[in-house]
Design a protein around this motif. Structure first.
Motif, PDB file in Angstrom:
ATOM      1  N   ARG A 161      16.709   6.674  31.144  1.00 59.67           N
ATOM      2  CA  ARG A 161      17.730   7.471  31.832  1.00 59.67           C
ATOM      3  C   ARG A 161      19.135   6.994  31.493  1.00 59.67           C
ATOM      4  NH1 ARG A 161      13.684   7.590  35.354  1.00 59.67           N
ATOM      5  NH2 ARG A 161      12.682   9.608  35.341  1.00 59.67           N
ATOM      6  N   ARG A 162      19.228   5.693  31.191  1.00 57.07           N
ATOM      7  CA  ARG A 162      20.572   5.158  30.899  1.00 57.07           C
ATOM      8  C   ARG A 162      20.718   4.819  29.424  1.00 57.07           C
ATOM      9  NH1 ARG A 162      22.259   0.434  34.363  1.00 57.07           N
ATOM     10  NH2 ARG A 162      20.094   0.153  34.978  1.00 57.07           N
ATOM     11  N   ASP A 163      21.951   4.829  28.971  1.00 58.36           N
ATOM     12  CA  ASP A 163      22.177   4.498  27.572  1.00 58.36           C
ATOM     13  C   ASP A 163      21.902   3.013  27.341  1.00 58.36           C
ATOM     14  OD1 ASP A 163      22.819   5.006  24.989  1.00 58.36           O
ATOM     15  OD2 ASP A 163      24.961   4.617  25.247  1.00 58.36           O
ATOM     16  N   ARG A 164      21.241   2.718  26.270  1.00 59.41           N
ATOM     17  CA  ARG A 164      20.926   1.328  25.907  1.00 59.41           C
ATOM     18  C   ARG A 164      21.251   1.127  24.427  1.00 59.41           C
ATOM     19  NH1 ARG A 164      20.251  -1.077  30.656  1.00 59.41           N
ATOM     20  NH2 ARG A 164      18.477  -0.332  31.861  1.00 59.41           N
ATOM     21  N   THR A 165      21.341  -0.129  24.040  1.00 62.59           N
ATOM     22  CA  THR A 165      21.584  -0.397  22.614  1.00 62.59           C
ATOM     23  C   THR A 165      20.279  -0.163  21.847  1.00 62.59           C
ATOM     24  OG1 THR A 165      20.911  -2.698  22.792  1.00 62.59           O
ATOM     25  CG2 THR A 165      23.255  -2.219  23.169  1.00 62.59           C
ATOM     26  N   SER A 166      20.432   0.021  20.524  1.00 58.92           N
ATOM     27  CA  SER A 166      19.249   0.204  19.672  1.00 58.92           C
ATOM     28  C   SER A 166      18.291  -0.966  19.819  1.00 58.92           C
ATOM     29  CB  SER A 166      19.656   0.276  18.205  1.00 58.92           C
ATOM     30  OG  SER A 166      20.241   1.490  17.941  1.00 58.92           O
ATOM     31  N   ALA A 167      18.841  -2.182  19.886  1.00 62.77           N
ATOM     32  CA  ALA A 167      17.976  -3.374  19.955  1.00 62.77           C
ATOM     33  C   ALA A 167      17.102  -3.330  21.207  1.00 62.77           C
ATOM     34  CB  ALA A 167      18.828  -4.633  19.933  1.00 62.77           C
ATOM     35  N   ILE A 168      17.715  -2.975  22.343  1.00 64.41           N
ATOM     36  CA  ILE A 168      16.933  -2.907  23.597  1.00 64.41           C
ATOM     37  C   ILE A 168      15.896  -1.788  23.511  1.00 64.41           C
ATOM     38  CG2 ILE A 168      17.084  -2.407  26.081  1.00 64.41           C
ATOM     39  CD1 ILE A 168      19.751  -3.873  26.098  1.00 64.41           C
ATOM     40  N   ILE A 169      16.330  -0.642  22.992  1.00 57.56           N
ATOM     41  CA  ILE A 169      15.404   0.503  22.885  1.00 57.56           C
ATOM     42  C   ILE A 169      14.174   0.118  22.058  1.00 57.56           C
ATOM     43  CG2 ILE A 169      15.126   2.820  21.857  1.00 57.56           C
ATOM     44  CD1 ILE A 169      18.101   3.311  22.651  1.00 57.56           C
ATOM     45  N   TRP A 170      14.391  -0.542  20.912  1.00 58.97           N
ATOM     46  CA  TRP A 170      13.250  -0.875  20.049  1.00 58.97           C
ATOM     47  C   TRP A 170      12.395  -1.995  20.645  1.00 58.97           C
ATOM     48  CZ3 TRP A 170      10.823   1.974  16.665  1.00 58.97           C
ATOM     49  CH2 TRP A 170      11.490   3.079  16.141  1.00 58.97           C
ATOM     50  N   ASP A 171      13.000  -2.877  21.447  1.00 61.45           N
ATOM     51  CA  ASP A 171      12.184  -3.863  22.180  1.00 61.45           C
ATOM     52  C   ASP A 171      11.243  -3.146  23.144  1.00 61.45           C
ATOM     53  OD1 ASP A 171      12.998  -6.134  21.030  1.00 61.45           O
ATOM     54  OD2 ASP A 171      14.425  -6.735  22.599  1.00 61.45           O
ATOM     55  N   LEU A 172      11.804  -2.140  23.803  1.00 63.63           N
ATOM     56  CA  LEU A 172      10.979  -1.368  24.748  1.00 63.63           C
ATOM     57  C   LEU A 172       9.862  -0.625  24.014  1.00 63.63           C
ATOM     58  CD1 LEU A 172      13.775   0.079  27.076  1.00 63.63           C
ATOM     59  CD2 LEU A 172      11.934  -1.477  27.772  1.00 63.63           C
ATOM     60  N   VAL A 173      10.206  -0.050  22.843  1.00 66.49           N
ATOM     61  CA  VAL A 173       9.192   0.663  22.052  1.00 66.49           C
ATOM     62  C   VAL A 173       8.057  -0.303  21.715  1.00 66.49           C
ATOM     63  CG1 VAL A 173       8.700   1.792  19.828  1.00 66.49           C
ATOM     64  CG2 VAL A 173      10.827   2.321  21.041  1.00 66.49           C
ATOM     65  N   GLN A 174       8.448  -1.455  21.202  1.00 65.05           N
ATOM     66  CA  GLN A 174       7.458  -2.457  20.794  1.00 65.05           C
ATOM     67  C   GLN A 174       6.548  -2.847  21.969  1.00 65.05           C
ATOM     68  OE1 GLN A 174       5.515  -4.043  18.346  1.00 65.05           O
ATOM     69  NE2 GLN A 174       7.470  -3.839  17.305  1.00 65.05           N
ATOM     70  N   ASN A 175       7.188  -3.061  23.109  1.00 63.85           N
ATOM     71  CA  ASN A 175       6.464  -3.442  24.315  1.00 63.85           C
ATOM     72  C   ASN A 175       5.467  -2.360  24.742  1.00 63.85           C
ATOM     73  OD1 ASN A 175       6.175  -5.496  26.120  1.00 63.85           O
ATOM     74  ND2 ASN A 175       7.459  -4.491  27.673  1.00 63.85           N
ATOM     75  N   ASN A 176       5.938  -1.109  24.700  1.00 62.52           N
ATOM     76  CA  ASN A 176       5.071   0.018  25.089  1.00 62.52           C
ATOM     77  C   ASN A 176       3.918   0.197  24.111  1.00 62.52           C
ATOM     78  OD1 ASN A 176       5.895   1.961  27.462  1.00 62.52           O
ATOM     79  ND2 ASN A 176       7.753   0.996  26.676  1.00 62.52           N
ATOM     80  N   LEU A 177       4.190  -0.037  22.831  1.00 65.87           N
ATOM     81  CA  LEU A 177       3.122   0.095  21.835  1.00 65.87           C
ATOM     82  C   LEU A 177       2.031  -0.947  22.107  1.00 65.87           C
ATOM     83  CD1 LEU A 177       5.245   0.661  18.582  1.00 65.87           C
ATOM     84  CD2 LEU A 177       3.803   2.351  19.733  1.00 65.87           C
ATOM     85  N   ARG A 178       2.449  -2.142  22.505  1.00 68.05           N
ATOM     86  CA  ARG A 178       1.463  -3.197  22.805  1.00 68.05           C
ATOM     87  C   ARG A 178       0.672  -2.842  24.067  1.00 68.05           C
ATOM     88  NH1 ARG A 178       1.939  -7.346  26.010  1.00 68.05           N
ATOM     89  NH2 ARG A 178       4.191  -7.070  26.205  1.00 68.05           N
ATOM     90  N   LEU A 179       1.417  -2.404  25.107  1.00 63.16           N
ATOM     91  CA  LEU A 179       0.741  -2.062  26.362  1.00 63.16           C
ATOM     92  C   LEU A 179      -0.277  -0.940  26.169  1.00 63.16           C
ATOM     93  CD1 LEU A 179       3.723  -2.211  28.886  1.00 63.16           C
ATOM     94  CD2 LEU A 179       1.801  -3.815  28.698  1.00 63.16           C
ATOM     95  N   ARG A 180       0.052  -0.008  25.295  1.00 59.35           N
ATOM     96  CA  ARG A 180      -0.845   1.139  25.101  1.00 59.35           C
ATOM     97  C   ARG A 180      -1.816   0.912  23.953  1.00 59.35           C
ATOM     98  NH1 ARG A 180       1.843   6.570  27.181  1.00 59.35           N
ATOM     99  NH2 ARG A 180      -0.372   6.950  27.314  1.00 59.35           N
ATOM    100  N   GLN A 181      -1.803  -0.296  23.429  1.00 61.42           N
ATOM    101  CA  GLN A 181      -2.732  -0.704  22.354  1.00 61.42           C
ATOM    102  C   GLN A 181      -2.657   0.203  21.130  1.00 61.42           C
ATOM    103  OE1 GLN A 181      -6.708  -1.698  24.090  1.00 61.42           O
ATOM    104  NE2 GLN A 181      -5.625  -1.258  25.999  1.00 61.42           N
ATOM    105  N   THR A 182      -1.429   0.599  20.813  1.00 60.46           N
ATOM    106  CA  THR A 182      -1.245   1.507  19.678  1.00 60.46           C
ATOM    107  C   THR A 182      -1.475   0.783  18.357  1.00 60.46           C
ATOM    108  OG1 THR A 182       0.335   2.774  20.979  1.00 60.46           O
ATOM    109  CG2 THR A 182       0.394   3.100  18.585  1.00 60.46           C
ATOM    110  N   LEU A 183      -2.363   1.344  17.548  1.00 61.29           N
ATOM    111  CA  LEU A 183      -2.653   0.756  16.236  1.00 61.29           C
ATOM    112  C   LEU A 183      -1.857   1.459  15.142  1.00 61.29           C
ATOM    113  CD1 LEU A 183      -6.558   0.556  16.527  1.00 61.29           C
ATOM    114  CD2 LEU A 183      -4.909  -1.263  16.988  1.00 61.29           C
TER     115      LEU A 183
END
Ligand code: ADP
Ligand code: MG
Length: 338
Positions: free
Chosen positions: A125-147
């Motif tokens: 919902r809020r603007d974030r830096t690219s670095a934070i956004i990609w950390d979140l992506v990485q985290n979500n990929l791990r949580l969802r066991q994305t291969l």
């Protein structure tokens, strides 16, 4: 004999609409698809074997490269949906081993990261830096066991981007594949410029296996294409016209579809629709003549199913809606087949 198909006005849909919908849902496993299946199985087995061992070796990638209309999007979609024991992203299911998205425009590092988060069900919902956004992506990929993460229209990483943005995207892709906690394999599908993007960085190129959806070759693909035409005709309960067995027919069909597999299917479907709506019992060359004319809006002189020297027609230009006198070469008045 073909059974005549009648309209059912109650729903506004007629039986022909339903037959065509069933034909559109068909999938033909062409040679590039089989190559893709093999590369994908290798990629996934390697990743799964590493996981089983508890090792987080860097993951690899596949680049599906071909011109528009070659069938890339359809092939990758089909591959992910039908690969055995692969949980694709689905609403209500946490595990998402395969996640697919089309690149947003502009395909900047930040926008792509936001699009990934959206697809993963974690909209920001809020603007974030690219670095934070990609950390979140990485985290979500791990949580969802994305291969596997698939980006369609991946040439947009390259087109209209400046060199810095491109390098930054390349680094982001490498970081996803090399992540020490949860490496993710990447599938990129896109037009030939995608090759230039991957070759910009030797480390990235080393990690990617290319699968080229090359132009159809009549010598190699003629027989399977005719098998496909016969299969679709049968499914539409149409007989094959004798003029489709003419040696030049499949060459003309491939040429009329700009040598692209997907465009061949589209022309075939239009020809079948023309036959069904005209109440014919046979699929014959005249249906293809009309299908090409409808699609390109071109005069008979530019129709590859009619013209003797059909190889001189630039079907891609015509299918993209170019007017005849812009296409190559000039129309000739002679030499047209009757
Ligand atoms: N293997 C296939 N079997 C049946 N239809 C296909 C197949 N591949 C592509 N098509 C059809 O061809 C058209 C173009 O394919 P698409 O995947 O969009 O091409 P691209 O992504 O390379 O531009 C679509 O209408 C699609 O339904
Ligand atoms: Mg596509």
């Amino acid at each position: 004999m073909s059974k005549k198909l009648f309209a059912t006005p109650a729903t506004g849909l007629d039986e022909i609409d339903r037959v065509l919908a069933r034909l559109r849902a068909r999938f033909f496993a062409h040679r590039h698809y089989r190559e893709l299946q093999q590369s994908f199985a290798t990629l996934l087995n390697r990743r799964r074997a590493d996981l089983e061992l508890g090792s987080q070796n860097e993951a690899r990638g596949i680049a599906v490269i071909g011109d528009s209309g070659s069938g890339k999007t359809t092939a990758v979609r089909r591959l992910l949906a039908t690969h055995p024991d692969l949980q694709v992203l689905q609403p209500g299911i946490e595990k998402a081993e395969a996640v697919s998205l089309s690149l947003p425009s502009p395909a900047s590092v930040k926008f792509v990261g936001l699009a990934c988060l959206n697809v993963l069900g974690y909209p920001l919902r809020r603007d974030r830096t690219s670095a934070i956004i990609w950390d979140l992506v990485q985290n979500n990929l791990r949580l969802r066991q994305t291969l596997v993460l698939h980006f369609d229209e991946a040439q947009d990483f390259y087109i209209n981007q400046n060199a810095r943005e491109m390098q930054s995207m390349i680094n982001t892709l490498k970081a996803l594949m090399q992540n020490p906690d949860w490496p993710v394999s990447i599938v990129l599908s896109g037009m030939p410029q995608l090759r230039d993007l991957i070759n910009m960085d030797p480390q990235l190129a080393r990690r990617f296996t290319p699968v080229h959806f090359t132009k159809l070759d009549p010598a190699q693909d003629g027989a399977p294409i005719m098998k496909m035409v016969a299969g679709y005709a049968e499914a539409a309960r149409l007989e094959m016209g004798t003029d489709l067995h003419d040696r030049s027919f499949v060459r003309r069909l491939i040429h009329a579809a700009a040598e692209e597999f997907g465009l061949t299917v589209e022309l075939l479907l239009s020809a079948i629709e023309i036959a069904l709506r005209a109440g014919k019992s046979q699929l014959c060359r005249s249906c293809f003549i009309q299908a090409f004319a409808r699609r390109s809006g071109c005069m008979p002189d530019f129709n590859p199913f009619l013209r003797e020297d059909y190889t001189s027609i630039n079907a891609r230009l015509l299918l993209l809606g170019q007017v005849p006198d812009e296409a190559n070469p000039e129309p000739k008045k002679k030499g047209r087949k009757k």
